[in-house]
Design a protein around this motif. Structure first.
Motif, short mmCIF file in Angstrom:
data_model
loop_
_atom_site.label_atom_id
_atom_site.label_comp_id
_atom_site.label_asym_id
_atom_site.label_seq_id
_atom_site.Cartn_x
_atom_site.Cartn_y
_atom_site.Cartn_z
N ARG A 50 36.20 41.05 12.59
CA ARG A 50 35.30 40.03 12.03
C ARG A 50 34.88 40.40 10.61
NH1 ARG A 50 32.65 40.42 17.07
NH2 ARG A 50 31.01 41.64 16.07
N GLU A 51 34.54 41.68 10.40
CA GLU A 51 34.10 42.10 9.06
C GLU A 51 35.24 41.97 8.05
OE1 GLU A 51 32.10 45.89 9.08
OE2 GLU A 51 30.48 45.12 10.33
N LYS A 52 36.45 42.25 8.49
CA LYS A 52 37.59 42.08 7.58
C LYS A 52 37.71 40.60 7.21
CE LYS A 52 40.41 45.99 9.29
NZ LYS A 52 41.66 46.40 9.97
N ALA A 53 37.59 39.71 8.20
CA ALA A 53 37.73 38.27 7.92
C ALA A 53 36.62 37.76 7.00
CB ALA A 53 37.74 37.49 9.23
N ALA A 54 35.42 38.34 7.15
CA ALA A 54 34.30 37.92 6.29
C ALA A 54 34.48 38.43 4.86
CB ALA A 54 32.98 38.41 6.88
N ALA A 55 35.20 39.55 4.70
CA ALA A 55 35.30 40.20 3.39
C ALA A 55 36.39 39.60 2.50
CB ALA A 55 35.57 41.69 3.58
N VAL A 56 37.23 38.72 3.06
CA VAL A 56 38.32 38.14 2.26
C VAL A 56 37.81 36.86 1.58
CG1 VAL A 56 40.61 37.07 2.36
CG2 VAL A 56 40.11 39.09 3.75
N ALA A 57 37.93 36.82 0.25
CA ALA A 57 37.48 35.65 -0.50
C ALA A 57 38.46 34.50 -0.27
CB ALA A 57 37.40 35.98 -1.98
N ALA A 58 37.92 33.32 0.10
CA ALA A 58 38.80 32.17 0.38
C ALA A 58 38.03 30.88 0.10
CB ALA A 58 39.23 32.20 1.85
N PRO A 60 36.75 27.06 1.13
CA PRO A 60 36.20 26.64 2.43
C PRO A 60 37.24 26.10 3.40
CG PRO A 60 34.85 25.78 0.63
CD PRO A 60 36.04 26.45 0.00
N ASP A 61 38.32 25.53 2.88
CA ASP A 61 39.33 24.95 3.77
C ASP A 61 40.46 25.93 4.11
OD1 ASP A 61 40.21 22.73 5.25
OD2 ASP A 61 41.77 22.35 3.74
N ASP A 62 40.44 27.08 3.48
CA ASP A 62 41.50 28.07 3.75
C ASP A 62 41.32 28.71 5.12
OD1 ASP A 62 42.50 27.61 1.24
OD2 ASP A 62 41.63 29.42 0.34
N ILE A 63 42.44 29.17 5.68
CA ILE A 63 42.38 29.92 6.94
C ILE A 63 42.67 31.39 6.64
CG2 ILE A 63 43.47 30.25 9.20
CD1 ILE A 63 44.00 27.23 9.27
N VAL A 64 41.73 32.25 7.06
CA VAL A 64 41.87 33.68 6.83
C VAL A 64 42.19 34.34 8.18
CG1 VAL A 64 40.65 35.79 6.16
CG2 VAL A 64 40.22 33.66 4.92
N LEU A 65 43.23 35.17 8.20
CA LEU A 65 43.62 35.88 9.43
C LEU A 65 43.52 37.38 9.20
CD1 LEU A 65 45.03 36.07 12.26
CD2 LEU A 65 47.19 35.99 11.04
N CYS A 66 42.74 38.05 10.05
CA CYS A 66 42.61 39.51 9.97
C CYS A 66 42.69 40.10 11.38
CB CYS A 66 41.26 39.90 9.37
SG CYS A 66 41.12 39.47 7.61
N ALA A 67 42.99 41.39 11.44
CA ALA A 67 43.06 42.06 12.74
C ALA A 67 42.67 43.52 12.58
CB ALA A 67 44.48 41.94 13.31
N VAL A 107 40.11 34.86 13.08
CA VAL A 107 40.58 33.78 12.20
C VAL A 107 39.33 33.05 11.70
CG1 VAL A 107 41.82 31.58 12.16
CG2 VAL A 107 42.81 33.54 13.35
N ARG A 108 39.21 32.92 10.39
CA ARG A 108 38.04 32.27 9.81
C ARG A 108 38.46 31.08 8.97
NH1 ARG A 108 35.17 32.45 5.07
NH2 ARG A 108 36.42 34.09 4.09
N ARG A 109 37.73 29.99 9.11
CA ARG A 109 37.95 28.85 8.22
C ARG A 109 36.56 28.41 7.77
NH1 ARG A 109 42.06 23.78 9.35
NH2 ARG A 109 42.26 23.18 7.16
N GLY A 110 36.22 28.65 6.52
CA GLY A 110 34.86 28.40 6.05
C GLY A 110 33.91 29.27 6.83
N ALA A 111 32.91 28.66 7.45
CA ALA A 111 31.90 29.42 8.21
C ALA A 111 32.28 29.56 9.68
CB ALA A 111 30.54 28.74 8.09
N ARG A 112 33.39 28.93 10.11
CA ARG A 112 33.77 28.99 11.53
C ARG A 112 34.69 30.18 11.79
NH1 ARG A 112 35.73 23.46 13.95
NH2 ARG A 112 35.21 24.59 15.86
N LEU A 113 34.47 30.79 12.93
CA LEU A 113 35.26 31.98 13.26
C LEU A 113 35.79 31.90 14.69
CD1 LEU A 113 35.72 34.96 11.92
CD2 LEU A 113 34.20 35.65 13.75
N TRP A 114 37.05 32.19 14.85
CA TRP A 114 37.68 32.27 16.18
C TRP A 114 38.18 33.70 16.32
CZ3 TRP A 114 38.10 28.47 12.62
CH2 TRP A 114 37.81 27.15 13.01
#
Ligand SMILES: Cc1cn([C@H]2C[C@H](O)[C@@H](COP(=O)(O)OP(=O)(O)OP(=O)(O)O)O2)c(=O)[nH]c1=O
Length: 192
Positions: A50-58, A60-67, A107-114
Motif C-alpha cells: 500500500r505504501e509503495k502504491a501511495a508513493a508513486v506519483a500519478a 487521478p485517472d491512472d492505475i498504479v500497480l505495486c507489490a 492497485v490504486r486509482r486516484g484515492a481508491r485502493l484495491w
C-alpha cells in the motif's frame, strides 16, 4: 488512463507481460522497508504494498500497480539479505522446514485502493555445504526476499509448494488480473 508499474523488479514486469499487460510507465517507489517493532509478516507485507502504491506519483485517472514479497518463518520476517553472510544465515534457517512467502498486491486509482495478499507455503530441503556455497557463489540470492529465487537455481532446493508460484516469484498473476479488472483496466481489450 495510463497503467503505471511501481516496481524496480524485472520479474514483476515479466509476470505482468504474462497477462498481456505492458505498463505505460515504470516508476519504482522509494519507501522505508524497515518493519515496525513486533510487526507480523502479513500486515507488514500488506502495508509495504500500500505504501509503495501511495508513493508513486500519478494522475487521478491512472492505475498504479505495486507489490511486495516477504518471506516469513513463523512470526519472523526475512527480508532481502544485505550480504552473502546474511543470505547463508537465511538459507540455513529455511532449509529442512516449511515457510511462507507472502506477496501483497496493491492497485490504486486516484484515492481508491484495491489490495490482496497471497500466501504460499514453501518447503525447502536442508542444504549441504556444497549446495549452499555454490548457491551463494551464483549471486542469485541478491535482491531476493529470504535470499533465494524459486525461478532460478534454488528451484532445485524446493520439492513442494502450496499456493501461487507466480506469487512466490513476485506477482501472483490470477489475483493481479482480478485487481486490475476491479480498477477498470481493460484487461481483455474491453473499454472500462
Ligand atoms: C522468494 C522469492 C523472492 N523473489 C523476489 C521478488 C521481489 O523482487 C523480491 C522481494 O523484494 P520486494 O521488496 O518485494 O521487491 P523489489 O525490491 O525487488 O522491487 P520493488 O519494491 O521496486 O517492486 O524478491 C524472487 O524473485 N523469487 C523468489 O522465489
Amino acid at each position: 488512463m495510463k497503467l503505471i508499474l511501481g516496481s524496480a523488479s524485472p520479474r514483476r514486469k515479466d509476470l505482468l507481460a504474462q497477462l498481456g499487460v505492458v505498463p505505460d510507465a515504470i516508476l519504482p517507489p522509494d519507501i522505508d522497508e524497515d518493519p515496525k517493532p513486533r510487526e507480523l509478516p502479513r500486515p507488514y507485507c500488506a502495508r509495504l504494498a500500500r505504501e509503495k502504491a501511495a508513493a508513486v506519483a500519478a494522475d487521478p485517472d491512472d492505475i498504479v500497480l505495486c507489490a511486495d514479497t516477504t518471506v516469513a518463518l513463523g512470526r519472523r520476517i526475512l527480508g532481502k539479505p544485505a550480504d552473502a553472510g546474511e543470505a547463508a544465515a537465511f538459507l540455513t534457517l529455511l532449509g529442512g522446514r516449511r515457510h511462507q512467502v507472502i506477496t501483497a498486491v496493491a492497485v490504486r486509482r486516484g484515492a481508491r485502493l484495491w489490495s490482496r495478499e497471497v500466501v504460499t507455503d514453501v518447503k525447502m530441503k536442508r542444504l549441504s555445504d556444497v549446495e549452499l556455497n555454490s548457491y551463494l557463489a551464483s549471486g542469485e540470492w541478491q535482491g531476493k526476499a529470504g535470499g533465494y529465487a524459486i525461478q532460478g537455481l534454488a528451484g532445485a532446493f524446493i520439492p513442494w509448494i502450496s499456493g501461487s508460484f507466480t506469487g512466490v516469484v513476485g506477482l501472483p498473476v490470477a489475483e493481479t488480473a482480478a485487481l486490475l479488472a476491479a480498477a477498470g483496466y481493460p484487461l481483455y481489450g474491453e473499454t472500462a
